[in-house]
Design a protein around this motif. Structure first.
Motif, PDB file in Angstrom:
ATOM      1  N   TRP A 145       0.829  -1.207   0.000  1.00 46.75           N
ATOM      2  CA  TRP A 145       0.000   0.000   0.000  1.00 46.75           C
ATOM      3  C   TRP A 145       0.864   1.258   0.000  1.00 46.75           C
ATOM      4  CZ3 TRP A 145      -4.839   1.081  -1.046  1.00 46.75           C
ATOM      5  CH2 TRP A 145      -5.789   0.054  -1.002  1.00 46.75           C
ATOM      6  N   ILE A 193      -0.358  -1.526  -6.889  1.00 49.57           N
ATOM      7  CA  ILE A 193      -1.642  -2.220  -6.976  1.00 49.57           C
ATOM      8  C   ILE A 193      -1.477  -3.712  -7.261  1.00 49.57           C
ATOM      9  CG2 ILE A 193      -2.066  -1.693  -9.420  1.00 49.57           C
ATOM     10  CD1 ILE A 193      -4.735  -1.755  -6.645  1.00 49.57           C
ATOM     11  N   LYS A 212      -9.597  -4.998  -7.389  1.00 49.56           N
ATOM     12  CA  LYS A 212      -8.465  -4.253  -7.948  1.00 49.56           C
ATOM     13  C   LYS A 212      -8.919  -2.887  -8.464  1.00 49.56           C
ATOM     14  CE  LYS A 212      -4.815  -4.476 -11.418  1.00 49.56           C
ATOM     15  NZ  LYS A 212      -4.177  -5.289 -12.472  1.00 49.56           N
ATOM     16  N   ALA A 223      -7.628   0.618  -6.782  1.00 53.67           N
ATOM     17  CA  ALA A 223      -6.954   1.611  -7.629  1.00 53.67           C
ATOM     18  C   ALA A 223      -7.609   2.986  -7.454  1.00 53.67           C
ATOM     19  CB  ALA A 223      -6.988   1.176  -9.090  1.00 53.67           C
TER      20      ALA A 223
END
Length: 120
Positions: free
Chosen positions: A18, A23, A59, A63
């Motif tokens: 993070w 990602i 995901k 993002a």
């Protein structure tokens, strides 16, 4: 069964991914059919139920989170471990105290996540 070492290793890698805004590294922890529950989904993804399912949906959402908080930097506070789950306590965005419960499948991937914050 999870060990203290494995739980701490997971937490450190997850926090580092993070903080690096990586990602691909973040989502590498999750199973393809992961279930994810977070109050942040209501704000960032306009998801009134606060839930989503599937690694690719996750995901896309994560993002958005990275884009919304370009200065994001989590601070690990504590790691608790059980038989097939861990709890990571950390300082999140906007100085929120956060705890996430991660349940693992038989392959060692996260199959379910419950996110909790001290205020909203």
């Amino acid at each position: 069964m999870l060990t203290e070492h494995k739980a701490k290793e997971f937490a450190e890698h997850w926090i580092q991914a993070w903080n690096n805004h990586d990602i691909e590294s973040i989502v590498s922890h999750y199973a393809g059919d992961v279930e994810y529950f977070s109050p942040f989904l209501t704000r960032l993804a306009n998801n009134p139920h606060g839930t989503l399912r599937g690694k690719w949906a996750l995901k896309e959402y994560l993002a958005k989170g990275l884009a919304a908080y370009p200065d994001l930097n989590f601070v690990l506070k504590n790691v608790l471990f059980g038989v097939r789950s861990i709890v990571i306590q950390y300082q999140s965005v906007n100085n929120l105290n956060a705890s996430e419960v991660f349940e693992f499948d038989e392959n060692g991937l996260v199959s379910r996540v419950q996110c909790h914050y001290d205020k909203w």
